[in-house]
Design an enzyme around this catalytic site. Sequence first.
Site, PDB file in Angstrom:
ATOM      1  N   SER A  76     -14.934   0.026  -1.844  1.00 46.93           N
ATOM      2  CA  SER A  76     -13.488   0.046  -1.660  1.00 46.93           C
ATOM      3  C   SER A  76     -13.014   1.455  -1.362  1.00 46.93           C
ATOM      4  O   SER A  76     -13.375   2.406  -2.070  1.00 46.93           O
ATOM      5  CB  SER A  76     -12.769  -0.459  -2.916  1.00 46.93           C
ATOM      6  OG  SER A  76     -11.370  -0.296  -2.802  1.00 46.93           O
ATOM      7  N   SER A  77     -12.164   1.589  -0.353  1.00 50.51           N
ATOM      8  CA  SER A  77     -11.565   2.898  -0.055  1.00 50.51           C
ATOM      9  C   SER A  77     -10.650   3.355  -1.179  1.00 50.51           C
ATOM     10  O   SER A  77     -10.372   4.549  -1.320  1.00 50.51           O
ATOM     11  CB  SER A  77     -10.782   2.829   1.258  1.00 50.51           C
ATOM     12  OG  SER A  77      -9.683   1.934   1.141  1.00 50.51           O
ATOM     13  N   GLN A  78     -10.167   2.418  -2.007  1.00 46.74           N
ATOM     14  CA  GLN A  78      -9.277   2.784  -3.104  1.00 46.74           C
ATOM     15  C   GLN A  78      -9.955   3.692  -4.118  1.00 46.74           C
ATOM     16  O   GLN A  78      -9.286   4.432  -4.839  1.00 46.74           O
ATOM     17  CB  GLN A  78      -8.766   1.525  -3.800  1.00 46.74           C
ATOM     18  CG  GLN A  78      -7.836   0.681  -2.942  1.00 46.74           C
ATOM     19  CD  GLN A  78      -7.519  -0.661  -3.585  1.00 46.74           C
ATOM     20  OE1 GLN A  78      -8.092  -1.020  -4.614  1.00 46.74           O
ATOM     21  NE2 GLN A  78      -6.613  -1.408  -2.974  1.00 46.74           N
ATOM     22  N   ARG A  81     -13.865  -6.710 -10.500  1.00 44.03           N
ATOM     23  CA  ARG A  81     -13.627  -5.878  -9.319  1.00 44.03           C
ATOM     24  C   ARG A  81     -14.319  -4.526  -9.478  1.00 44.03           C
ATOM     25  O   ARG A  81     -14.361  -3.951 -10.572  1.00 44.03           O
ATOM     26  CB  ARG A  81     -12.123  -5.699  -9.079  1.00 44.03           C
ATOM     27  CG  ARG A  81     -11.383  -7.017  -8.885  1.00 44.03           C
ATOM     28  CD  ARG A  81     -10.031  -6.832  -8.247  1.00 44.03           C
ATOM     29  NE  ARG A  81     -10.146  -6.423  -6.855  1.00 44.03           N
ATOM     30  CZ  ARG A  81      -9.101  -6.252  -6.040  1.00 44.03           C
ATOM     31  NH1 ARG A  81      -7.882  -6.441  -6.503  1.00 44.03           N
ATOM     32  NH2 ARG A  81      -9.277  -5.873  -4.801  1.00 44.03           N
ATOM     33  N   LYS A 125       2.065 -12.043  -5.774  1.00 39.26           N
ATOM     34  CA  LYS A 125       1.369 -10.758  -5.874  1.00 39.26           C
ATOM     35  C   LYS A 125       1.938  -9.750  -4.897  1.00 39.26           C
ATOM     36  O   LYS A 125       2.097  -8.565  -5.233  1.00 39.26           O
ATOM     37  CB  LYS A 125      -0.128 -10.967  -5.611  1.00 39.26           C
ATOM     38  CG  LYS A 125      -0.975  -9.712  -5.615  1.00 39.26           C
ATOM     39  CD  LYS A 125      -2.449 -10.061  -5.419  1.00 39.26           C
ATOM     40  CE  LYS A 125      -3.292  -8.826  -5.181  1.00 39.26           C
ATOM     41  NZ  LYS A 125      -3.344  -7.931  -6.352  1.00 39.26           N
ATOM     42  N   ARG A 158       1.422   3.848  -3.379  1.00 40.06           N
ATOM     43  CA  ARG A 158       1.080   5.262  -3.201  1.00 40.06           C
ATOM     44  C   ARG A 158       2.311   6.140  -3.426  1.00 40.06           C
ATOM     45  O   ARG A 158       2.229   7.201  -4.056  1.00 40.06           O
ATOM     46  CB  ARG A 158       0.495   5.492  -1.806  1.00 40.06           C
ATOM     47  CG  ARG A 158      -0.960   5.029  -1.665  1.00 40.06           C
ATOM     48  CD  ARG A 158      -1.375   4.955  -0.194  1.00 40.06           C
ATOM     49  NE  ARG A 158      -2.791   4.675  -0.053  1.00 40.06           N
ATOM     50  CZ  ARG A 158      -3.356   3.472  -0.195  1.00 40.06           C
ATOM     51  NH1 ARG A 158      -2.582   2.424  -0.512  1.00 40.06           N
ATOM     52  NH2 ARG A 158      -4.659   3.300  -0.036  1.00 40.06           N
ATOM     53  N   SER A 171       0.824  -1.211   0.000  1.00 40.58           N
ATOM     54  CA  SER A 171       0.000   0.000   0.000  1.00 40.58           C
ATOM     55  C   SER A 171       0.856   1.259   0.000  1.00 40.58           C
ATOM     56  O   SER A 171       0.567   2.224  -0.720  1.00 40.58           O
ATOM     57  CB  SER A 171      -0.935  -0.007   1.219  1.00 40.58           C
ATOM     58  OG  SER A 171      -1.812  -1.109   1.174  1.00 40.58           O
ATOM     59  N   GLU A 230      -8.210  -6.884   5.050  1.00 42.92           N
ATOM     60  CA  GLU A 230      -7.154  -7.699   4.451  1.00 42.92           C
ATOM     61  C   GLU A 230      -6.697  -8.816   5.391  1.00 42.92           C
ATOM     62  O   GLU A 230      -6.131  -9.818   4.946  1.00 42.92           O
ATOM     63  CB  GLU A 230      -5.948  -6.821   4.098  1.00 42.92           C
ATOM     64  CG  GLU A 230      -6.107  -6.022   2.833  1.00 42.92           C
ATOM     65  CD  GLU A 230      -6.029  -6.888   1.585  1.00 42.92           C
ATOM     66  OE1 GLU A 230      -5.075  -7.676   1.456  1.00 42.92           O
ATOM     67  OE2 GLU A 230      -6.920  -6.785   0.735  1.00 42.92           O
TER      68      GLU A 230
END
Length: 434
Positions: A175-177, A129, A417, A37, A33, A320
């Site tokens: 999703s916060s994304q 997604r 991943k 970013r 994460s 997660e």
Amino acid sequence: MRNLTATRPRQPWTAPTASDPVSASLRLPGSKSITNRALVLSALGAGPSTLTRPLRARDTELMAAALRAIGAHVSIADDDRWLVRPHQLVGPAHVDVGLAGTIMRFVPPVAGLAEGQVTLDGDLHARNRPLGPLIEALRSLGVRVDTPASGSLPLVVMGAGRVTGGEVVIDASASSQLVSGLLLAAPRFDRGLVVRHVGPPVPSAPHLRMTVQMLRAAGAAVDDSTPDVWAVEPGPLTGRSWEVEPDLSGAVPFFAAALVTGGEMTLRGWPPQGSAQPVELLRTLLQQMGAEVALTTEGLTVRGTGSVRGLRADLSDVSELTPALTALAMLADSPSVFTGIGHIRGHETDRLAALAREFTALGADVTESPDGLEIRPRPLRGGMFRTYQDHRMAHAAAVAGLAVPGIELDDVACTSKTMPEFPALWSAVVTGKS
């Protein structure tokens, strides 16, 4: 650079069973994460940036490749120090998102700032997604985005070299994304951006706080004082050095190993204060499940106490962690109930359905609800555990395998991943050869 985007062979793997308490001190790879970013903010900055101890894994290499494709200079030749030099963003470009939510949600707003066409697509399941709210938000800001009728990948962003900005309303309950992707690019919008969330609570709130914290560290002015509203002023982002913390989500299976075996696990390199990750919430959850947790100058240490207790918890802020905590709950001395995690049905796979299905096949008593799981522990047996190309599913199977001989993963390579070294590292820890 290793090619992690190519089709990889499936790798069946038998999870090792612990014969003794585990005892190890590890420095795990950096946070995905934070790494992704930092890559985006660096590519949008006004000067060069470096990332120290970034995560090298499929998701982060794909992010580096995506930003490079639209014009940024990104060097990841050195494992421990990546260099990013901003440059004019241009198309045409093709971006492979793999199965990464951060790429499919962080790159489209950046692509709106590019001059030219940017096409995004990825693994087959990536098309399932949630992406629609982000697409509609960009369209409301004047960015042309072409998508299939489903409103998902593949999508084409027709960048005009600038985005006016302004105000958008979005339902980010999936999703916060969806919010983070808009915020990361917002300082480069002509008028900045105000994002208003309308709908059920945004999950994974700590990740939104991480986005805001990192934006401010890069020089952006962000006001998040009003709940569900984020205002970003237009202005330059500064190039800087980013120190990437170890990945907390990736550490949880190793902490679980200490709890299951009555052993001890130390994660070295953990920041003594001011972490961007929800370490205090994790500490509370592990303590409630029977662990002793200490943060010292050496790192974050978890000790097992000889028993694993059941847990009733809302995991919406740390979804997660659900797969690894579910595996712990299967080995507990009392039932567990996890809620607030309905949104993880839209992650790499439908994680709630997958966890219920695979553990039931091993003899578990687990009930799936719309937004969670209820687990009533009983003896498990060995057998095949399908991962669905989901690294967190592989982590869950590995944790259960500590106490249950004969759990076979159909594909452990999916851990590439976020942690390509996971199978070897896990085996070394469990066998005491780390």
